[in-house]
Design a protein around this motif. Structure first.
Motif, PDB file in Angstrom:
ATOM      1  N   ARG A 103     -55.026  42.693 -12.638  1.00  0.00           N
ATOM      2  CA  ARG A 103     -55.826  42.050 -13.682  1.00  0.00           C
ATOM      3  C   ARG A 103     -55.422  42.646 -15.031  1.00  0.00           C
ATOM      4  N   TYR A 104     -54.914  41.790 -15.895  1.00  0.00           N
ATOM      5  CA  TYR A 104     -54.531  42.190 -17.243  1.00  0.00           C
ATOM      6  C   TYR A 104     -55.708  41.944 -18.191  1.00  0.00           C
ATOM      7  N   SER A 105     -55.968  42.904 -19.059  1.00  0.00           N
ATOM      8  CA  SER A 105     -57.031  42.737 -20.046  1.00  0.00           C
ATOM      9  C   SER A 105     -56.658  43.481 -21.314  1.00  0.00           C
ATOM     10  N   GLY A 106     -57.345  43.157 -22.374  1.00  0.00           N
ATOM     11  CA  GLY A 106     -57.088  43.786 -23.654  1.00  0.00           C
ATOM     12  C   GLY A 106     -57.589  42.903 -24.772  1.00  0.00           C
ATOM     13  N   ALA A 107     -56.910  42.966 -25.899  1.00  0.00           N
ATOM     14  CA  ALA A 107     -57.320  42.155 -27.045  1.00  0.00           C
ATOM     15  C   ALA A 107     -56.100  41.701 -27.823  1.00  0.00           C
ATOM     16  N   ILE A 108     -56.218  40.529 -28.417  1.00  0.00           N
ATOM     17  CA  ILE A 108     -55.199  39.994 -29.325  1.00  0.00           C
ATOM     18  C   ILE A 108     -55.872  39.779 -30.672  1.00  0.00           C
ATOM     19  N   ASP A 109     -55.445  40.583 -31.650  1.00  0.00           N
ATOM     20  CA  ASP A 109     -56.088  40.544 -32.973  1.00  0.00           C
ATOM     21  C   ASP A 109     -57.596  40.702 -32.846  1.00  0.00           C
ATOM     22  N   GLY A 110     -58.011  41.600 -31.950  1.00  0.00           N
ATOM     23  CA  GLY A 110     -59.429  41.883 -31.767  1.00  0.00           C
ATOM     24  C   GLY A 110     -60.168  40.941 -30.845  1.00  0.00           C
ATOM     25  N   GLN A 111     -59.513  39.880 -30.369  1.00  0.00           N
ATOM     26  CA  GLN A 111     -60.147  38.908 -29.482  1.00  0.00           C
ATOM     27  C   GLN A 111     -59.841  39.271 -28.028  1.00  0.00           C
ATOM     28  N   ALA A 112     -60.882  39.533 -27.242  1.00  0.00           N
ATOM     29  CA  ALA A 112     -60.690  39.978 -25.861  1.00  0.00           C
ATOM     30  C   ALA A 112     -60.095  38.883 -24.998  1.00  0.00           C
ATOM     31  N   TYR A 113     -59.299  39.281 -24.009  1.00  0.00           N
ATOM     32  CA  TYR A 113     -58.740  38.354 -23.034  1.00  0.00           C
ATOM     33  C   TYR A 113     -58.714  39.043 -21.679  1.00  0.00           C
ATOM     34  N   THR A 114     -58.615  38.274 -20.633  1.00  0.00           N
ATOM     35  CA  THR A 114     -58.372  38.797 -19.296  1.00  0.00           C
ATOM     36  C   THR A 114     -57.786  37.690 -18.435  1.00  0.00           C
ATOM     37  N   PHE A 115     -56.857  38.038 -17.584  1.00  0.00           N
ATOM     38  CA  PHE A 115     -56.324  37.115 -16.581  1.00  0.00           C
ATOM     39  C   PHE A 115     -55.771  37.950 -15.439  1.00  0.00           C
ATOM     40  N   ARG A 116     -55.558  37.315 -14.308  1.00  0.00           N
ATOM     41  CA  ARG A 116     -55.033  38.041 -13.174  1.00  0.00           C
ATOM     42  C   ARG A 116     -53.751  37.387 -12.680  1.00  0.00           C
ATOM     43  N   LYS A 117     -52.953  38.189 -11.994  1.00  0.00           N
ATOM     44  CA  LYS A 117     -51.697  37.695 -11.433  1.00  0.00           C
ATOM     45  C   LYS A 117     -51.546  38.244 -10.023  1.00  0.00           C
ATOM     46  N   CYS A 118     -51.188  37.359  -9.087  1.00  0.00           N
ATOM     47  CA  CYS A 118     -50.951  37.759  -7.701  1.00  0.00           C
ATOM     48  C   CYS A 118     -49.487  38.145  -7.545  1.00  0.00           C
ATOM     49  N   TYR A 119     -49.243  39.351  -7.033  1.00  0.00           N
ATOM     50  CA  TYR A 119     -47.878  39.851  -6.935  1.00  0.00           C
ATOM     51  C   TYR A 119     -47.292  39.802  -5.528  1.00  0.00           C
ATOM     52  N   ALA A 120     -48.127  39.744  -4.513  1.00  0.00           N
ATOM     53  CA  ALA A 120     -47.595  39.687  -3.145  1.00  0.00           C
ATOM     54  C   ALA A 120     -48.728  39.401  -2.183  1.00  0.00           C
ATOM     55  N   ARG A 121     -48.325  39.022  -0.975  1.00  0.00           N
ATOM     56  CA  ARG A 121     -49.269  38.768   0.123  1.00  0.00           C
ATOM     57  C   ARG A 121     -48.705  39.433   1.357  1.00  0.00           C
ATOM     58  N   GLY A 122     -49.534  40.171   2.077  1.00  0.00           N
ATOM     59  CA  GLY A 122     -49.049  40.868   3.256  1.00  0.00           C
ATOM     60  C   GLY A 122     -50.008  40.770   4.413  1.00  0.00           C
ATOM     61  N   CYS A 123     -49.474  40.745   5.623  1.00  0.00           N
ATOM     62  CA  CYS A 123     -50.302  40.704   6.826  1.00  0.00           C
ATOM     63  C   CYS A 123     -49.548  41.401   7.960  1.00  0.00           C
ATOM     64  N   PRO A 124     -50.253  41.800   9.019  1.00  0.00           N
ATOM     65  CA  PRO A 124     -49.601  42.527  10.116  1.00  0.00           C
ATOM     66  C   PRO A 124     -48.984  41.626  11.171  1.00  0.00           C
ATOM     67  N   ASN A 125     -48.750  40.342  10.833  1.00  0.00           N
ATOM     68  CA  ASN A 125     -48.098  39.443  11.786  1.00  0.00           C
ATOM     69  C   ASN A 125     -46.899  38.805  11.096  1.00  0.00           C
ATOM     70  N   ASN A 126     -46.297  37.833  11.708  1.00  0.00           N
ATOM     71  CA  ASN A 126     -45.060  37.263  11.176  1.00  0.00           C
ATOM     72  C   ASN A 126     -45.282  36.007  10.336  1.00  0.00           C
ATOM     73  N   LEU A 127     -46.518  35.779   9.870  1.00  0.00           N
ATOM     74  CA  LEU A 127     -46.785  34.602   9.055  1.00  0.00           C
ATOM     75  C   LEU A 127     -46.525  34.854   7.569  1.00  0.00           C
ATOM     76  N   CYS A 128     -46.337  36.112   7.196  1.00  0.00           N
ATOM     77  CA  CYS A 128     -45.985  36.478   5.829  1.00  0.00           C
ATOM     78  C   CYS A 128     -45.400  37.882   5.884  1.00  0.00           C
ATOM     79  N   PRO A 129     -44.893  38.413   4.774  1.00  0.00           N
ATOM     80  CA  PRO A 129     -44.342  39.771   4.810  1.00  0.00           C
ATOM     81  C   PRO A 129     -45.364  40.787   5.307  1.00  0.00           C
ATOM     82  N   HIS A 130     -44.876  41.810   5.981  1.00  0.00           N
ATOM     83  CA  HIS A 130     -45.768  42.860   6.449  1.00  0.00           C
ATOM     84  C   HIS A 130     -46.408  43.560   5.252  1.00  0.00           C
ATOM     85  N   VAL A 131     -47.614  44.116   5.457  1.00  0.00           N
ATOM     86  CA  VAL A 131     -48.317  44.746   4.348  1.00  0.00           C
ATOM     87  C   VAL A 131     -47.503  45.863   3.715  1.00  0.00           C
TER      88      VAL A 131
END
Length: 236
Positions: free
Chosen positions: A54-82
């Motif tokens: 989750r990125y947060s901060g301010a631009i010219d004093g105006q607050a912002y926030t957004f999130r970014k998903c970087y990976a997905r992991g699971c202990p089976n073969n349906l996606c990369p291992h954790v």
């Protein structure tokens, strides 16, 4: 091109860099979340963990926030291992830190901790197809290896579990089947997400963000002569 889209408030790391380039004062902090998520995979639901920043901060004093998903992991073969997902997430996160700092935005370079996953999973990844990142493919092509990629995009329904609450989310994901010197491998990316029960504006905004990120990726592929037919979420 969609890759040049600007959002106000910012919704991408690229938006922060662009606002800084335009002369704004931009601050940036990061916070990490590793959430259990139930994905609907065809007719077989399964649980995975997603690695969010989750990125947060301010631009010219105006607050912002957004999130970014970087990976997905699971202990089976349906996606990369954790275990692999932690490494994949940090690889992409470092690229974003470099982008921010190159654009003149100071940010503390914290990473996802593998120890967090070791507390929950004690098994090693099962042998199988190697998991690559997009930078791995680009580096291979730049080194003169033959690389071709086919993209498969999808809207994936899921339920996030956070702070004893459930949130229905739709993830815009891509699975990229690659051939490096004739050897098959694959990469996964989450390009955006939106609340499943949200309005059309939220869905369209997520599609615009995802397609802009795809444009950046395709441009990077073309720079090193990686063959990859362009596909976009707006066409699905």
């Amino acid at each position: 091109m969609t890759g040049t889209l600007k959002h106000d408030p910012p919704l991408r790391v690229t938006d922060l860099v662009e606002r800084k380039r335009q002369g704004s004062t931009v601050t940036c902090q990061t916070a990490f979340e590793i959430l259990p998520v139930d994905f609907q995979h065809r007719t077989n639901p399964y649980r995975a963990h997603i690695f969010l920043c989750r990125y947060s901060g301010a631009i010219d004093g105006q607050a912002y926030t957004f999130r970014k998903c970087y990976a997905r992991g699971c202990p089976n073969n349906l996606c990369p291992h954790v275990f692999q997902a932690v490494q994949i997430a940090n690889r992409y996160l470092k690229r974003d830190y470099h982008k921010l700092k190159s654009g003149g935005i100071n940010v503390e370079e914290r990473l996802f901790e593998l120890a967090d996953m070791l507390l929950q999973f004690d098994q090693a990844p099962a042998p199988g197809t190697d998991v690559w990142t997009m930078p791995d493919l680009v580096a291979a092509a730049r080194a003169g290896r033959s690389v071709a990629v086919d993209a498969a995009l999808s809207f994936m329904s899921a339920v996030e579990h956070f702070d004893r609450q459930e949130r229905a989310q739709t993830f815009l994901t891509g699975r990229f089947a690659a051939r490096v010197d004739g050897v098959e491998c694959y990469c996964e990316r989450c390009f955006a997400c939106y609340p499943t029960d949200g309005d059309a504006g939220e869905r369209n905004r997520a599609i615009a963000i995802a397609d802009a990120r795809l444009d950046d990726l395709y441009a990077e592929f073309e720079e090193v002569s990686i063959a990859c037919p362009r596909q976009y979420f707006r066409s699905i």
